[in-house]
Design an enzyme around this catalytic site. Structure first.
Site, PDB file in Angstrom:
ATOM      1  N   LYS A  12     -19.409 -18.392   0.074  1.00  0.00           N
ATOM      2  CA  LYS A  12     -20.869 -18.324   0.194  1.00  0.00           C
ATOM      3  C   LYS A  12     -21.562 -17.540  -0.901  1.00  0.00           C
ATOM      4  O   LYS A  12     -21.090 -16.477  -1.305  1.00  0.00           O
ATOM      5  CB  LYS A  12     -21.221 -17.672   1.532  1.00  0.00           C
ATOM      6  CG  LYS A  12     -20.913 -18.557   2.714  1.00  0.00           C
ATOM      7  CD  LYS A  12     -21.315 -17.868   3.990  1.00  0.00           C
ATOM      8  CE  LYS A  12     -21.231 -18.835   5.164  1.00  0.00           C
ATOM      9  NZ  LYS A  12     -21.512 -18.160   6.423  1.00  0.00           N
TER      10      LYS A  12
ATOM     11  N   GLY B 232     -10.981  -9.176  -1.299  1.00  0.00           N
ATOM     12  CA  GLY B 232     -10.742 -10.191  -0.276  1.00  0.00           C
ATOM     13  C   GLY B 232      -9.687 -11.218  -0.607  1.00  0.00           C
ATOM     14  O   GLY B 232      -8.563 -10.876  -0.978  1.00  0.00           O
TER      15      GLY B 232
ATOM     16  N   GLY C 282     -13.047  -4.485   0.540  1.00  0.00           N
ATOM     17  CA  GLY C 282     -14.453  -4.093   0.635  1.00  0.00           C
ATOM     18  C   GLY C 282     -14.847  -3.088  -0.436  1.00  0.00           C
ATOM     19  O   GLY C 282     -15.940  -3.159  -1.005  1.00  0.00           O
TER      20      GLY C 282
ATOM     21  N   ARG D 249       0.819  -1.221   0.000  1.00  0.00           N
ATOM     22  CA  ARG D 249       0.000   0.000   0.000  1.00  0.00           C
ATOM     23  C   ARG D 249       0.847   1.262   0.000  1.00  0.00           C
ATOM     24  O   ARG D 249       0.450   2.283  -0.587  1.00  0.00           O
ATOM     25  CB  ARG D 249      -0.939  -0.009   1.202  1.00  0.00           C
ATOM     26  CG  ARG D 249      -2.061  -1.008   1.001  1.00  0.00           C
ATOM     27  CD  ARG D 249      -2.934  -1.125   2.206  1.00  0.00           C
ATOM     28  NE  ARG D 249      -4.163  -1.815   1.867  1.00  0.00           N
ATOM     29  CZ  ARG D 249      -5.032  -2.267   2.762  1.00  0.00           C
ATOM     30  NH1 ARG D 249      -4.799  -2.098   4.049  1.00  0.00           N
ATOM     31  NH2 ARG D 249      -6.128  -2.870   2.377  1.00  0.00           N
TER      32      ARG D 249
HETATM   33  P1  AMP Z   1     -14.674 -15.396   0.089  1.00  0.00           P
HETATM   34  O1  AMP Z   1     -14.105 -14.565   1.203  1.00  0.00           O
HETATM   35  O2  AMP Z   1     -16.158 -15.436   0.037  1.00  0.00           O
HETATM   36  O3  AMP Z   1     -14.027 -15.067  -1.244  1.00  0.00           O
HETATM   37  O4  AMP Z   1     -14.308 -16.898   0.443  1.00  0.00           O
HETATM   38  C1  AMP Z   1     -12.989 -17.350   0.521  1.00  0.00           C
HETATM   39  C2  AMP Z   1     -12.966 -18.627   1.294  1.00  0.00           C
HETATM   40  O5  AMP Z   1     -13.749 -19.605   0.632  1.00  0.00           O
HETATM   41  C3  AMP Z   1     -11.588 -19.201   1.439  1.00  0.00           C
HETATM   42  O6  AMP Z   1     -11.192 -19.112   2.779  1.00  0.00           O
HETATM   43  C4  AMP Z   1     -11.748 -20.657   0.990  1.00  0.00           C
HETATM   44  O7  AMP Z   1     -11.126 -21.575   1.866  1.00  0.00           O
HETATM   45  C5  AMP Z   1     -13.251 -20.851   1.029  1.00  0.00           C
HETATM   46  N1  AMP Z   1     -13.687 -21.930   0.111  1.00  0.00           N
HETATM   47  C6  AMP Z   1     -13.447 -22.043  -1.184  1.00  0.00           C
HETATM   48  N2  AMP Z   1     -13.950 -23.186  -1.668  1.00  0.00           N
HETATM   49  C7  AMP Z   1     -14.525 -23.839  -0.654  1.00  0.00           C
HETATM   50  C8  AMP Z   1     -15.187 -25.101  -0.505  1.00  0.00           C
HETATM   51  N3  AMP Z   1     -15.368 -25.893  -1.551  1.00  0.00           N
HETATM   52  N4  AMP Z   1     -15.632 -25.460   0.709  1.00  0.00           N
HETATM   53  C9  AMP Z   1     -15.450 -24.625   1.766  1.00  0.00           C
HETATM   54  N5  AMP Z   1     -14.821 -23.433   1.705  1.00  0.00           N
HETATM   55  C10 AMP Z   1     -14.369 -23.033   0.516  1.00  0.00           C
END
Ligand code: AMP
Length: 395
Positions: A197, A353, A376, A35
């Site tokens: 999610k 993220g 964010g 940064r």
């Molecule tokens: P996000 O912050 O929503 O981009 O999610 C990132 C997180 O999703 C990471 O920590 C990954 O470990 C998790 N992730 C990715 N694929 C899977 C999966 N198949 N099952 C559980 N967690 C997952």
């Protein structure tokens, strides 16, 4: 859009909101200076014009004045990176800051103490913003990481500079990169959305369906879509209450002529652990006791073929549990495919993220067109929101 190049900073004091919210180790040493390095071009432009810089930032989440969050800890690192000695003001407002600013000469830099030592910063307080505004002649916002916050230094202060405010080089680059994907990108346009999610990505998916030709959905989100279509997902992560939404997204995509690509196979494990037993399984035939933790080999090939034909690519979110070595291969393969497409002339933007962490961890940083500095702020931009820090400059 007013940028730095619209101004000559000779004999001017530039009040610059930078994002020096960098990680520190237990000895208060900066562990990742990205940064600070990213803010350098803006600072150099002001100095080369013959102006001076007043740098303001937050660091961490202090509650009042807390020594461990002092920006003094990063002073020598900023000096190393900029190659000049820097003055420091123990307070970002009041007589100390004002006197330091009044005494600043062309070519000099002043770093102000942590903005968040005052609760007025996060409250977007008018009087606090006014005190900050008195320190400079021209206001530059170069902090993309906080552009989604209507704080005093990121948004409110801009109103005290009706004709003398602009974006710094970094913020301008971030805005241009997002526009390249969302507005002006050469077709075919692809978005790859991974991560855990559906619920945290749903607004992005809805916004992006109008802008893309292809959408790859991977990571943990996959299983909500697969189960909604009748597939067996075993113990894989799933949001049952989002299954109707998944079906609705598939329907909308069809109407909008967007091709959705989901994994066809997975690396399944019998526990959420790097040491678990693994098997390659069809994504719709995962038995109980097993969970999909990464994209399988057929999915990698399928995704490669999509990525390689696209001219504009957005990547947000890993394709598997990349933090565990045994489930990182899908994410690495996707990075390789995007690197190849970029080499062949595609524009690729990585942001938001964990995808940035993955890109850095696996060394793709210099193989994609642009890696966003805002988590964010990037997500909110992709959701189609106008960020207050950006709007305040455009007003
Ligand atoms: P996000 O912050 O929503 O981009 O999610 C990132 C997180 O999703 C990471 O920590 C990954 O470990 C998790 N992730 C990715 N694929 C899977 C999966 N198949 N099952 C559980 N967690 C997952």
């Amino acid at each position: 859009m007013k940028t730095l190049n619209d101004f000559n900073f000779e004999d001017k004091k530039a009040l610059i909101r930078v994002d020096f919210n960098v990680p520190l180790d237990d000895n208060f040493q900066v562990t990742d200076a990205t940064r600070i390095i990213s803010a350098k071009p803006t600072i150099i432009k002001v100095l080369e014009d013959g102006g001076s810089c007043i740098l303001m930032s937050h660091l961490g989440r202090p509650k009042g004045v807390q020594e461990e969050f002092s920006l003094r800890h990063i002073l020598s690192k900023v000096e190393d990176i900029l190659g000049v000695s820097i003055k420091f003001a123990e307070n970002c407002v009041g007589p100390i800051a004002q006197e330091a600013s009044d005494n600043l000469k062309p070519g000099e830099i002043l770093l102000l103490e942590n903005l968040r030592f005052h609760e007025e910063e996060k409250l977007g307080d008018q009087n606090f913003a006014k005190s900050l505004s008195k320190l400079g002649d021209i206001y530059i916002n170069d902090a993309f990481g906080t552009a989604h916050r209507a704080h005093a230094s990121t948004t409110i202060v801009a109103q005290f500079f009706p004709d003398t405010k602009c974006f710094g080089h970094l913020l301008a680059q971030e805005i241009e990169s997002i526009e390249k994907v969302m507005k002006t990108g050469e077709k075919p346009v692809l978005a790859v959305l991974g991560g855990a999610k559906v619920s945290s990505k749903i607004t992005i998916i809805e916004n992006i369906l109008d802008k893309v030709d292809h959408l790859i959905i991977g990571g943990g989100m996959t299983f909500t879509f697969i189960k909604a279509q009748g597939g067996a997902i075993g113990d894989s992560i799933c949001e049952d209450d989002k299954m109707d939404l998944a079906i609705e997204i598939m329907k909308q995509a069809k109407e909008k002529n967007v091709q959705i690509h989901l994994p066809v196979d997975v690396i399944a494990a019998n526990a959420f652990s790097n040491d678990a037993d693994t098997q390659i399984m069809d994504v719709t035939e995962i038995p109980n006791g097993w969970q999909g933790l990464d994209a399988g080999p057929k999915s990698k090939t399928l995704f490669h073929d999509v990525v390689i034909q696209c001219k504009t690519i957005l990547w947000n979110g890993p394709l598997g549990v990349f933090e565990m070595e045994n489930f990182a291969k899908g994410t690495i393969a996707l990075g390789d495919s995007i690197a190849e497409a970029t080499k062949n002339g595609a524009f690729s933007l990585v942001g938001g993220g964990d995808s940035v962490a993955a890109v850095k961890q696996f060394g793709f940083e210099n193989k994609v067109s642009y890696v966003s500095t805002g988590g964010g702020a990037m997500l909110e931009s992709l959701e189609g929101k106008t960020l207050p820090g950006i709007a305040a400059i455009l007003e």
